[in-house]
Design a protein around this motif. Structure first.
Motif, mmCIF file in Angstrom:
data_model
loop_
_atom_site.group_PDB
_atom_site.id
_atom_site.type_symbol
_atom_site.label_atom_id
_atom_site.label_comp_id
_atom_site.label_asym_id
_atom_site.label_seq_id
_atom_site.Cartn_x
_atom_site.Cartn_y
_atom_site.Cartn_z
ATOM 1 N N VAL A 1 0.425 3.961 -2.726
ATOM 2 C CA VAL A 1 -0.245 5.214 -2.393
ATOM 3 C C VAL A 1 0.726 6.286 -1.919
ATOM 4 C CG1 VAL A 1 -2.339 6.082 -1.360
ATOM 5 C CG2 VAL A 1 -1.950 3.652 -1.399
ATOM 6 N N MET A 2 1.700 5.875 -1.080
ATOM 7 C CA MET A 2 2.546 6.877 -0.450
ATOM 8 C C MET A 2 3.748 7.238 -1.316
ATOM 9 S SD MET A 2 2.670 6.150 3.530
ATOM 10 C CE MET A 2 4.145 6.792 4.255
ATOM 11 N N PHE B 1 0.839 -1.195 0.000
ATOM 12 C CA PHE B 1 0.000 0.000 0.000
ATOM 13 C C PHE B 1 0.872 1.241 0.000
ATOM 14 C CE2 PHE B 1 -3.915 -2.168 1.737
ATOM 15 C CZ PHE B 1 -4.657 -1.878 0.625
ATOM 16 N N MET B 2 1.924 1.184 0.817
ATOM 17 C CA MET B 2 2.842 2.311 0.898
ATOM 18 C C MET B 2 3.417 2.578 -0.487
ATOM 19 S SD MET B 2 5.600 2.489 3.858
ATOM 20 C CE MET B 2 6.913 3.651 3.826
ATOM 21 N N PRO C 1 4.207 7.781 -4.507
ATOM 22 C CA PRO C 1 4.088 8.929 -5.418
ATOM 23 C C PRO C 1 4.224 10.259 -4.687
ATOM 24 C CG PRO C 1 2.363 7.347 -5.855
ATOM 25 C CD PRO C 1 3.055 6.879 -4.623
ATOM 26 N N LEU C 2 3.841 10.286 -3.390
ATOM 27 C CA LEU C 2 3.963 11.538 -2.639
ATOM 28 C C LEU C 2 5.420 11.880 -2.355
ATOM 29 C CD1 LEU C 2 1.106 11.184 0.011
ATOM 30 C CD2 LEU C 2 1.127 12.630 -2.002
ATOM 31 N N PHE C 3 6.263 10.831 -2.229
ATOM 32 C CA PHE C 3 7.665 11.049 -1.882
ATOM 33 C C PHE C 3 8.471 11.623 -3.049
ATOM 34 C CE2 PHE C 3 7.619 7.404 1.410
ATOM 35 C CZ PHE C 3 7.048 8.257 2.328
#
Lengths: 403, 381
Positions: free
Chosen positions: B231-232, B227-228, B234-236
């Protein structure tokens, strides 16, 4: 100085002289310090870079960070409820709590059932009966080599493929299997039952105390009364008496077919059923191997010695082999329990609303990706740590007491 | 000598006398192993009954009443009609006949599917070569690099007259093999570094980082890492740079696998006798000379069987990418089930998928066990 102390082997060991660290590349301590500083600097720089990117991206997407969203109302419908929850009125925090409870419901039941099934199969593999040994070996081999997710999906399809409530399969008089789940009779819970349960817990403690007293007396005098009659009386008698004092209420809520669905009774939903069944079957194959190797790790001489002492097979297993096997079994068993708890997160694939499923729904609704995943990780770290701590305590409890 | 005569007489008579008929032959075997006691006899009869009943039911369903192929109907929804008549009575293997290429290769262009097929063979050959102890040398590293490079060329294409195939068209078994194999190939060096870091006594900060990494990853489920990644991650990343989904999942699997492998490698490092470390120090070798020339060659050899076991579990765990929507073998199977022509025949597809996973995992676990036996024989000699 006497002759004895002049022997260098007998001289007290001398401490190496304390040296101040030199700011030079030839001093290993200085070198180590520089390397560590370098590694930390790189890590900090990378994190700094990522955090910078994340803040920029969040601003660009207009997502506010923080856990404030937990207090806002959640619109997630939850079918499997342990505590009262209404979609559209309860908070996200309550929805997450529901998810944690659902995860625990699977994990605890799964651990207990898979231990029982795994032990039976593991002992079965060592049976002198050829057929039983072969079948359990095939079971272990087949189950271990198929991904657990595939097994879960398969069981789910199978449970969903059961007939509709009208044509449900009846087991006994009051258990119905249908595509709505498994309907079972449910006891209408009253105060008396809670107190009976408390009495049962007290009885367990008393039984332990009684057993300890008997063992001490046996160690001192060589003769002692039997443990089991008193234990039986305590474990059954005490709860029954308490229950009777409170008026012995006993109403059973029977599931009944009305039109297209059931009313009354308790339900094991297809999701919960498939998840628990799949996890128990998968984990039990690994536990069976652990139990088998644990029993085999006990030297053959121990069996023979206890036979020579005149113990029968049950006593040998109980008093000689199992206490020794447990020491080998417990550490790998801990990691199986941990992996069962972590595998329960696969619930999301079959729509059982555990913590991962609910957190990821929230994450999609609110866009709080970082917080959502942080919550999932925190919950599992807590569960993992609790299991580790409990099993370590138990392991220390049964470990060989060294002299 | 009386002892000698006794032995001579003993061997002479033993050579002539056969054991009594009640102790040899199938009957005696059955009496000993199936009907040894009342309890054992009851178990045998009960299990025998259940096996015969279920096995018969299964053969009836899977072989005798099964539909092996169906004629193509003008309306695609009618194709499965012969199967539907037998629903619940016989298996419909026609769905596999129709869908096997989709299950194995996903949405890869149909006329180019020889390329993923070749990749599957290359992967199997790579496993076969790595399993051979004659190849456990430095050259194995080059073989791995070369094979993985060839596989990447084959899958992507765009050179040597092969059409370029974008990564989002890949699918099926090659994805499963790629995730597991590339995962292992990249996780392993990382795991060695982390294991060395965790063992280090001179660098407490590095040790702390390694312990934190391993315990954190091992404490959370793979799902949360996936999930990271989906979902996460792309934010990084800085804006504009967005690695594709498969690569992100691959990174998550590498990070996950490295934590578990690090513990395996640490086990190997710990099992080396202390004298090896001290002898290397006494020779005046530097840390890296000691580690690369003395410690790792011995420690890694020792951890090969648990390494194979770990690889088996990563192989199975790659199926979890289904949840974040990556087109691996299991996902391809699920998509095939959703085809309206063939709804309702998911059991057959699940059985085939299970069989594919089973073949790979069983071969590896069989190999790992034979290796363990060989190793323990060598140690106990």
């Amino acid at each position: 100085m006497s002759a004895t102390t002049s022997d260098p082997r007998l001289a007290p060991t001398r401490q190496a002289p304390k040296q101040r660290m030199q700011l030079s590349w030839t001093d290993p301590r200085f070198r180590n310090l520089v390397w560590q500083a370098l590694v930390l600097a790189i890590i900090v720089a990378v994190i700094w870079y990522l955090v910078g990117n994340t803040r920029h991206n969040l601003e660009a997407r207009h997502i506010a960070t923080g856990f404030g969203f937990l207090e806002s109302t959640s619109g997630i419908p939850i079918g499997e409820q342990m505590i009262p929850y209404t979609s559209g009125a309860s908070t996200y925090l309550r929805a997450l709590t529901e998810g944690v409870l659902n995860t625990l419901k699977v994990a605890i039941v799964g651990v207990i059932l898979s231990t029982i099934l795994g032990t039976i199969i593991g002992v079965g593999r060592l049976s002198p009966n050829w057929l039983l040994a072969k079948i359990t070996a095939v079971y272990v081999e087949v189950i271990r080599d198929i991904p657990v997710l595939l097994q879960l999906l398969f069981w789910y399809v199978l449970l969903q493929g059961l007939p509709a409530p009208k044509a449900s399969i009846r087991l006994g008089s009051a258990v119905f299997l249908s595509n709505r789940g498994i309907k079972v009779p449910l006891l209408v819970w009253e105060d008396a039952h809670t107190w009976a349960l408390v009495a049962f817990a007290v009885a367990i403690v008393l039984t332990f105390l009684w057993r300890r007293r008997v063992h001490r007396q046996r160690d001192l005098t060589g003769t002692a009364p039997k443990v089991w009659p008193v234990a039986l009386a305590l474990l059954i008698g005490l709860p029954v008496i308490v229950w009777a004092i409170f008026g012995a209420p006993l109403t059973i809520d029977m599931p009944q077919l009305h039109g297209f669905n059931f009313s009354g009774g308790g339900t094991i939903t297809p999701e919960y059923g498939a998840l628990t069944l799949g996890l128990v079957i998968y984990t039990s194959a690994f536990i069976a191997e652990i139990v088998r190797s644990g029993i085999q790790a006990v030297a053959q001489g121990q069996w023979e010695a206890s036979q020579a002492l005149g113990l029968h097979r049950g006593q040998t297993l109980n008093l000689v082999v199992l206490p020794q096997a447990l020491r080998v079994i417990i550490p790998p068993m801990t990691s199986e329990y941990l992996s069962l708890a972590k595998n329960s997160s696969l619930a999301v694939a079959i729509g059982y609303q555990d913590i991962v499923s609910i957190a990821s729904t929230i994450l999609n609704q609110t866009g709080q990706a970082i917080e959502g995943i942080a919550i999932i990780m925190l919950v599992y770290l807590t569960i993992s740590l609790s299991i580790s701590l409990f099993m370590n305590w138990y392991n220390a409890h049964i470990a060989l007491v060294g002299r | 000598m009386s002892g000698q005569t006794a032995t001579i007489i003993g061997t002479a008579s033993a050579a002539r006398e056969q054991p009594p008929a009640s102790l040899v032959g199938p009957w005696a075997w059955a009496r000993r192993n199936l009907f040894g006691s009342w309890w054992s006899s009851a178990v045998t009869i009960l299990l025998g009954y259940l096996i015969v009943r279920w096995a018969w039911g299964f053969i009836d369903w899977a072989v005798i009443n099964a539909v092996w192929s169906v004629p193509v109907a003008s309306n695609p929804l009618d194709t499965a009609a012969p199967c539907r008549q037998m629903a619940g009575v016989g298996a419909c293997w026609a769905v596999i006949g129709d869908k096997w290429r989709f299950i194995l290769f996903g949405r890869y262009p149909y006329d180019q599917q020889w390329r993923p097929a070749l990749c599957i063979l290359l992967f199997i050959a790579l496993y076969g070569v790595s399993a051979n102890r004659a190849f456990w040398r430095k050259e194995l590293l080059y073989i791995w690099v070369a094979t993985l490079a060839v596989i990447a060329f084959l899958m992507w294409g765009g050179v040597l007259g092969m059409d370029y195939v974008a990564q989002d068209q890949w699918g099926g078994l090659p994805i499963t093999l790629i995730l597991a194999t590339f995962g292992l190939a990249f996780a392993f060096p990382l795991a060695v570094v982390v294991a060395l870091g965790r063992r280090s006594t001179q660098l407490p900060a590095v040790k702390f980082l390694c312990v934190g990494y391993v315990e954190l990853i091992r404490g959370v489920p793979l799902i949360s890492l996936l999930f990271m990644a989906s979902v996460m991650f792309p934010l990084f990343m800085p804006e504009g740079l967005n690695p594709d989904k498969l690569l992100r999942a691959q990174i998550a699997i590498i990070l996950f696998a490295a934590a578990y492998l690090a513990e395996v490698v640490r086990g190997g490092l710990q099992s080396l006798p202390k004298g090896q470390y001290e002898a290397a120090d006494a020779l005046g070798l530097s840390y890296w000379q000691k580690t690369l020339k003395i410690i790792l060659p011995q420690a890694l050899r020792m951890v090969i069987p648990p390494l194979v076991n770990n690889f088996i579990s990563f192989f199975k765990d790659t199926s979890l990418v289904l949840i974040i929507g990556i087109f691996d073998l299991l996902t391809a199977g699920k998509v095939a089930m959703a085809d309206p022509t063939w709804t309702g025949f998911s059991t057959e597809i699940y059985l085939v998928l299970a069989a594919i996973y089973f073949v790979f995992c069983y071969a590896m676990s069989h190999y790992s066990r034979s290796l363990e036996r060989k190793f323990s024989r060598a140690r106990n000699r």
